[in-house]
Write an enzyme that holds these catalytic residues in place. Structure first.
Site, short mmCIF file in Angstrom:
data_model
loop_
_atom_site.label_atom_id
_atom_site.label_comp_id
_atom_site.label_asym_id
_atom_site.label_seq_id
_atom_site.Cartn_x
_atom_site.Cartn_y
_atom_site.Cartn_z
N LYS A 66 54.76 -40.08 -39.28
CA LYS A 66 54.05 -40.22 -38.00
C LYS A 66 53.69 -41.67 -37.70
O LYS A 66 53.96 -42.15 -36.60
CB LYS A 66 52.75 -39.40 -38.00
CG LYS A 66 52.92 -37.92 -37.98
CD LYS A 66 51.59 -37.19 -37.89
CE LYS A 66 50.54 -37.63 -38.87
NZ LYS A 66 50.79 -37.34 -40.27
N ARG A 117 43.24 -32.46 -35.65
CA ARG A 117 43.55 -31.96 -37.00
C ARG A 117 43.19 -30.49 -37.18
O ARG A 117 43.45 -29.93 -38.23
CB ARG A 117 42.82 -32.79 -38.05
CG ARG A 117 43.41 -34.16 -38.15
CD ARG A 117 42.91 -34.88 -39.36
NE ARG A 117 43.57 -36.17 -39.42
CZ ARG A 117 43.79 -36.83 -40.53
NH1 ARG A 117 43.40 -36.34 -41.66
NH2 ARG A 117 44.39 -37.99 -40.49
N ARG A 121 56.27 -43.98 -52.07
CA ARG A 121 55.36 -44.92 -51.40
C ARG A 121 54.25 -45.35 -52.37
O ARG A 121 53.89 -46.52 -52.44
CB ARG A 121 54.75 -44.25 -50.16
CG ARG A 121 53.77 -45.11 -49.39
CD ARG A 121 53.25 -44.41 -48.16
NE ARG A 121 52.31 -43.36 -48.51
CZ ARG A 121 51.81 -42.49 -47.66
NH1 ARG A 121 52.18 -42.51 -46.40
NH2 ARG A 121 50.94 -41.59 -48.06
N ARG A 143 49.61 -47.10 -55.36
CA ARG A 143 48.54 -46.19 -54.96
C ARG A 143 48.46 -45.02 -55.93
O ARG A 143 49.30 -44.12 -55.91
CB ARG A 143 48.78 -45.69 -53.53
CG ARG A 143 48.62 -46.80 -52.51
CD ARG A 143 48.95 -46.33 -51.12
NE ARG A 143 48.21 -45.14 -50.74
CZ ARG A 143 48.17 -44.66 -49.51
NH1 ARG A 143 48.84 -45.24 -48.55
NH2 ARG A 143 47.47 -43.58 -49.23
N ARG A 183 46.77 -32.18 -50.58
CA ARG A 183 46.67 -32.65 -49.19
C ARG A 183 47.58 -31.84 -48.27
O ARG A 183 47.21 -31.52 -47.14
CB ARG A 183 46.99 -34.14 -49.11
CG ARG A 183 45.85 -34.97 -49.67
CD ARG A 183 46.10 -36.45 -49.80
NE ARG A 183 46.96 -37.07 -48.84
CZ ARG A 183 47.72 -38.12 -49.12
NH1 ARG A 183 47.73 -38.65 -50.32
NH2 ARG A 183 48.47 -38.67 -48.19
#
Length: 187
Positions: A13, A88, A127, A133, A144
């Site tokens: 997105k 959301r 990523r 991360r 998630r």
């Protein structure tokens, strides 16, 4: 063009919104960025949000809607906007619909980037490794994605029932996905 981009974490997105911003010459409004900016600016809504986040809680729909309302009052959205990360949940979708109706700027399109969960886990893991991360480990990503499925996925049905949803295959090169989005928008 007044557009909402929907999709789970890792669906692209943010990447595609940045490209659409340049192509359509309209602002990309990410609720995460908006939230951080309001907190940094010390606005009334930013201070409320900072207090909530300091307690480790989620920022309320009311605070987020206030930030969206404030952002949509700026001149640079006269020709449209791209919303990323909002709504959301169905309550936020209803609130957004009411807000946009009240300012005479209803949504023109809702695009859902469709990507299989296992590919999302792979993308986010890649990523995470590239960016160092640690919070993007496969287990946390799956959690998630479950949260997305439970709360945000019903928003897809909300827009689908209004005939406003365009599903776009989010798998492929950046250019391929971008071309599909533009086609879905009639561009």
């Amino acid at each position: 063009m007044r557009l909402v981009l929907l999709g789970p974490p890792g669906s692209g997105k943010g990447t595609q919104a940045a490209r659409l911003k340049d192509e359509l010459q309209i602002p990309h409004i990410s609720t995460g960025d908006l939230l951080r900016a309001e907190v940094a600016a010390g606005s009334e809504l930013g201070l409320q949000a900072k207090e909530v986040m300091a307690r480790g809680e989620l920022v309320s729909d009311e605070i987020l809607l206030g930030m969206i309302r404030s952002r949509l009052s700026r001149e640079d959205v006269a020709n449209g906007f791209i919303l990323d990360g909002y709504p959301r949940n169905v309550a936020q979708a209803n609130a957004l619909e009411a807000l946009l109706a009240s300012i005479g700027q209803p949504l023109q399109a809702v695009v859902q980037l469709d990507v299989a969960n296992e590919l999302l886990v792979e993308r986010i893991a890649g990523r995470a490794k590239a960016e160092g991360r640690e919070d993007d480990n496969p287990e946390s990503v799956r959690k998630r994605l479950q949260v997305y499925s439970d709360s945000t996925a019903p928003v897809i049905g909300f827009y689908e029932s209004r005939g406003a949803l365009a599903k776009v295959d989010g798998v492929g090169t950046l250019d391929e996905v971008f071309a599909r989005i533009l086609a879905a928008l009639g561009k």
